[in-house]
Design a protein around this motif. Sequence first.
Motif, PDB file in Angstrom:
ATOM      1  N   LYS A 146       0.886  -1.171   0.000  1.00  0.00           N
ATOM      2  CA  LYS A 146       0.000   0.000   0.000  1.00  0.00           C
ATOM      3  C   LYS A 146       0.913   1.207   0.000  1.00  0.00           C
ATOM      4  CE  LYS A 146      -3.836  -1.532   2.989  1.00  0.00           C
ATOM      5  NZ  LYS A 146      -5.037  -0.849   2.571  1.00  0.00           N
ATOM      6  N   THR A 205       1.217  12.616   0.806  1.00  0.00           N
ATOM      7  CA  THR A 205       0.581  13.925   0.974  1.00  0.00           C
ATOM      8  C   THR A 205       1.679  14.974   0.914  1.00  0.00           C
ATOM      9  OG1 THR A 205      -1.183  13.006   2.350  1.00  0.00           O
ATOM     10  CG2 THR A 205      -0.846  15.373   2.468  1.00  0.00           C
ATOM     11  N   VAL A 220      -2.076  18.437  -0.863  1.00  0.00           N
ATOM     12  CA  VAL A 220      -2.576  17.550  -1.906  1.00  0.00           C
ATOM     13  C   VAL A 220      -2.111  16.154  -1.538  1.00  0.00           C
ATOM     14  CG1 VAL A 220      -0.533  17.928  -3.373  1.00  0.00           C
ATOM     15  CG2 VAL A 220      -2.635  17.081  -4.402  1.00  0.00           C
ATOM     16  N   GLY A 221      -2.966  15.173  -1.786  1.00  0.00           N
ATOM     17  CA  GLY A 221      -2.551  13.820  -1.437  1.00  0.00           C
ATOM     18  C   GLY A 221      -3.259  12.794  -2.291  1.00  0.00           C
ATOM     19  N   GLN A 273      -6.970   7.308  -5.827  1.00  0.00           N
ATOM     20  CA  GLN A 273      -7.830   8.241  -5.101  1.00  0.00           C
ATOM     21  C   GLN A 273      -6.972   9.464  -4.788  1.00  0.00           C
ATOM     22  OE1 GLN A 273      -9.262   6.578  -1.475  1.00  0.00           O
ATOM     23  NE2 GLN A 273     -10.645   8.255  -1.045  1.00  0.00           N
ATOM     24  N   SER A 274      -7.547  10.660  -4.883  1.00  0.00           N
ATOM     25  CA  SER A 274      -6.755  11.838  -4.543  1.00  0.00           C
ATOM     26  C   SER A 274      -7.633  12.923  -3.957  1.00  0.00           C
ATOM     27  CB  SER A 274      -6.010  12.371  -5.778  1.00  0.00           C
ATOM     28  OG  SER A 274      -6.916  12.841  -6.747  1.00  0.00           O
ATOM     29  N   PHE A 275      -7.014  13.860  -3.278  1.00  0.00           N
ATOM     30  CA  PHE A 275      -7.738  15.021  -2.748  1.00  0.00           C
ATOM     31  C   PHE A 275      -6.818  16.224  -2.830  1.00  0.00           C
ATOM     32  CE2 PHE A 275      -5.380  15.871   1.049  1.00  0.00           C
ATOM     33  CZ  PHE A 275      -4.807  14.650   1.371  1.00  0.00           C
ATOM     34  N   ILE A 276      -7.404  17.416  -2.763  1.00  0.00           N
ATOM     35  CA  ILE A 276      -6.615  18.638  -2.761  1.00  0.00           C
ATOM     36  C   ILE A 276      -7.391  19.717  -2.020  1.00  0.00           C
ATOM     37  CG2 ILE A 276      -7.522  19.290  -5.049  1.00  0.00           C
ATOM     38  CD1 ILE A 276      -4.733  20.629  -5.536  1.00  0.00           C
ATOM     39  N   GLU A 317      -2.713  15.800  -7.700  1.00  0.00           N
ATOM     40  CA  GLU A 317      -4.162  15.895  -7.569  1.00  0.00           C
ATOM     41  C   GLU A 317      -4.894  15.455  -8.828  1.00  0.00           C
ATOM     42  OE1 GLU A 317      -1.944  18.354  -7.526  1.00  0.00           O
ATOM     43  OE2 GLU A 317      -2.703  20.246  -8.351  1.00  0.00           O
ATOM     44  N   LYS A 355     -16.805   8.966   5.795  1.00  0.00           N
ATOM     45  CA  LYS A 355     -16.710  10.406   5.577  1.00  0.00           C
ATOM     46  C   LYS A 355     -17.611  11.196   6.533  1.00  0.00           C
ATOM     47  CE  LYS A 355     -15.226   9.891   0.761  1.00  0.00           C
ATOM     48  NZ  LYS A 355     -13.868   9.494   1.150  1.00  0.00           N
ATOM     49  N   HIS A 392     -11.752  14.933   8.001  1.00  0.00           N
ATOM     50  CA  HIS A 392     -10.379  15.179   7.581  1.00  0.00           C
ATOM     51  C   HIS A 392      -9.995  14.402   6.308  1.00  0.00           C
ATOM     52  CE1 HIS A 392      -6.030  15.428   7.788  1.00  0.00           C
ATOM     53  NE2 HIS A 392      -6.233  16.514   8.509  1.00  0.00           N
ATOM     54  N   PRO A 393      -9.575  15.107   5.236  1.00  0.00           N
ATOM     55  CA  PRO A 393      -9.381  14.400   3.958  1.00  0.00           C
ATOM     56  C   PRO A 393      -8.255  13.365   3.964  1.00  0.00           C
ATOM     57  CG  PRO A 393      -8.725  16.723   3.744  1.00  0.00           C
ATOM     58  CD  PRO A 393      -9.383  16.572   5.087  1.00  0.00           C
ATOM     59  N   VAL A 394      -7.146  13.645   4.679  1.00  0.00           N
ATOM     60  CA  VAL A 394      -6.071  12.640   4.704  1.00  0.00           C
ATOM     61  C   VAL A 394      -6.585  11.385   5.399  1.00  0.00           C
ATOM     62  CG1 VAL A 394      -3.730  12.098   5.456  1.00  0.00           C
ATOM     63  CG2 VAL A 394      -4.285  14.424   4.744  1.00  0.00           C
ATOM     64  N   GLN A 429      -9.703  10.441   5.801  1.00  0.00           N
ATOM     65  CA  GLN A 429     -10.737   9.781   4.985  1.00  0.00           C
ATOM     66  C   GLN A 429     -10.071   8.890   3.932  1.00  0.00           C
ATOM     67  OE1 GLN A 429     -13.229  12.818   3.301  1.00  0.00           O
ATOM     68  NE2 GLN A 429     -14.352  13.166   5.202  1.00  0.00           N
ATOM     69  N   MET A 430      -9.030   9.426   3.342  1.00  0.00           N
ATOM     70  CA  MET A 430      -8.328   8.675   2.293  1.00  0.00           C
ATOM     71  C   MET A 430      -7.687   7.413   2.874  1.00  0.00           C
ATOM     72  SD  MET A 430      -5.124   9.963   0.021  1.00  0.00           S
ATOM     73  CE  MET A 430      -3.848   9.770   1.275  1.00  0.00           C
ATOM     74  N   MET A 431      -6.979   7.586   4.017  1.00  0.00           N
ATOM     75  CA  MET A 431      -6.304   6.431   4.598  1.00  0.00           C
ATOM     76  C   MET A 431      -7.330   5.378   5.042  1.00  0.00           C
ATOM     77  SD  MET A 431      -3.294   7.600   4.178  1.00  0.00           S
ATOM     78  CE  MET A 431      -2.259   6.326   4.879  1.00  0.00           C
ATOM     79  N   SER A 482     -10.360   4.850   4.104  1.00  0.00           N
ATOM     80  CA  SER A 482     -11.179   4.226   3.057  1.00  0.00           C
ATOM     81  C   SER A 482     -10.470   3.038   2.434  1.00  0.00           C
ATOM     82  CB  SER A 482     -11.513   5.254   1.980  1.00  0.00           C
ATOM     83  OG  SER A 482     -10.345   5.579   1.245  1.00  0.00           O
ATOM     84  N   ARG A 483      -9.164   2.965   2.608  1.00  0.00           N
ATOM     85  CA  ARG A 483      -8.418   1.880   1.972  1.00  0.00           C
ATOM     86  C   ARG A 483      -8.271   0.668   2.874  1.00  0.00           C
ATOM     87  NH1 ARG A 483      -3.108   4.000   1.762  1.00  0.00           N
ATOM     88  NH2 ARG A 483      -2.592   2.809  -0.069  1.00  0.00           N
TER      89      ARG A 483
END
Lengths: 420, 235
Positions: free
Chosen positions: A355, A359, A372-373, A387-390, B138, B205, B209-211, B213-215, B217-218
């Motif tokens: 995995k 970020t 951004v990550g 998957q990404s976010f900004i 991004e 969600k 927090h987006p980081v 949420q990303m971590m 979700s996996r």
Amino acid sequence: MTLNRRIFIGSGVAATALLSAPMVRAQGKPRVVVIGGGAGGGTAARYLAKDSKGDLDVTLIEANKTYTTCFFSNLYLGGFYDWEKLQHGYDTIAAGGVTVINDTATAVDRAAKTVTLAGGQVIPYDRLVLAPGIDFKEGSVPGWTLADAEVMPHAYKAGPQTQLLKRMVDSMPQGGVFAMVAPPNPYRCPPGPYERISMVAHVLKTTNPTAKILIADPKENFSKKALFEEGWARHYDGMVDWIGPDRGGDVVEVRPGSMEIVIDGEVTKVDVCNVIPGQMAGKIAALAGVTADSGWAPVHPDSMRSKLDDNIYVLGDSSAQGDMPKSGFSANSQAKVAALAIRGELLGARVFPAKYANTCWSLIAPEDGVKVGAAYEPTPEKIASVQSFISQTGEDAALRKATYEESLGWYAGITADIFG
Amino acid sequence: MTPRALVLALGLAVAGALPSAADPLGDALRGAELFERQCKACHQIGPGAINRVGPRLNGIFGRRAGALADFTYSKSMARMGADGLTWTLETMDAYVKNPKALVSGTRMNYRGLKDDAARGALIAYLREFSDRPQNIPEAVPTARRSDRDLDPAILALKGDPEYGEYLSSECTTCHQADGSDQGIPSITGWPEEDFVVAMHAYKQKLRPHPVMQMMASRFNNDEIAALAAWFAKLD
């Protein structure tokens, strides 16, 4: 059900172990040599030693006794972070069971499986981890060679170059011009040049408000472009002129002797010129013969193992793996996957699916942080972004402040993870 | 165990143990052939592409629908753009599958590509002409995330701390293993249940927090339990 799952995982590992039988050596422990003590190599060495609990002989070769992180060095330029806090020693890594050698690797003999150091020492390995970061492509910016870096610094390997650039910015004449030649893709730290512009603009706004900033850029688009442009307009209105390829930003020459930059035929006299050249894998990767024509070292997406040598792993900036940006976070993430793969091969450790994540935080102005990550998974061809976010334009000050504070926490966290 | 239950059990075991591997979109070479036959009469893509009957498709991924200043879109497409439709792997897949189902009044006179593999190939080809995540992190992803969710039947699994220790290396990039708290919270020594609840709140969600949420979700449920078991042991 629990039993089913466990048996299945267990037999999967057993099958893998049969295919690549763990190395059993009559004399001594398996040897892993890591070249490069940054985010990739430092993490790999530390995790290999820690998780093998003494069953691996781990050697780290790093030229510098003290490592200066490139990440956060822009904040030093902006006056937001102390130089000393960017510097990290290897005492904790050594105390964790890693033999740290401060020397430069000059050759890899893949047939004999040895590394030769500048000091003459020859070190044998069973697995070699290359994490040498970047080197610069000669000739990528007409008029500039590495020898000109004392006049027109790159400051893209943290160290004396970073301090030189800061001195130059801090002593610019009133109303002077700061120019940057931005690099072509791919390069280390995609938002880095633009965070640097923000930090220089912050210094100039405070001490030299009539100064100007020029950026000659060969790229149409860059990471966080909308966020930086919004921030530059908000905090540094009229100071920053970004010249993309539509305005000739890709046709650039510099003249270190006369401190001039020529953009699409137009000559401008400048006071500071930060030349960030085109990049390639750190030289030892090419010397080891594991780089492709691109200048980067292709690796298998599920392990970071070199596609050109089964006994070599390549981490971080110097690897060509697919979608991950070249960043300290990426290198740290990749190092953990590689360390586990190596323990699996040499010691028969349980290997879990790879995995990866990254970020990148950037500071635009005091307490105005963005990020951004993305998450990544291996496919057969590459490490793919899934998957990404900004950060969004127009976010409120409280969120931007929280993002900045989070970045400080991240720096403390990742440097503790790498260096202890 | 009935045969049906056995099949189900084996299926779950296989799904749970498959190596994590993202799903590539498809074969871009095949996609190039499809583009040549089905799209090229109206659309250009690649170096020097210009607008024709349809807009040029360079940089389409990550772009708002109807966003090119030098192309006149249908009212319907322009409205979808104003409403926030952005071209991602998911929206493009829906649009190519059945254009009028996504944008009712689109002028694109194309009946849609129903075959999943063919559509995946075409999208893989289109994706090659947009920003690369290596350079622009991004940028829209280039593969579909592997589905790591498992059947509720194995939710009750007790966390495997050894697996948790491995997975925790992703956490310790930011959260310090010794529990230090400097701008990023400590996650050591939490009761396992609290940890699991928090991670699922990120996964759904509910926590913003987006980081995280990303971590989150996996991680599948096993993996969250494993992490909880590991971090609970750390002081």
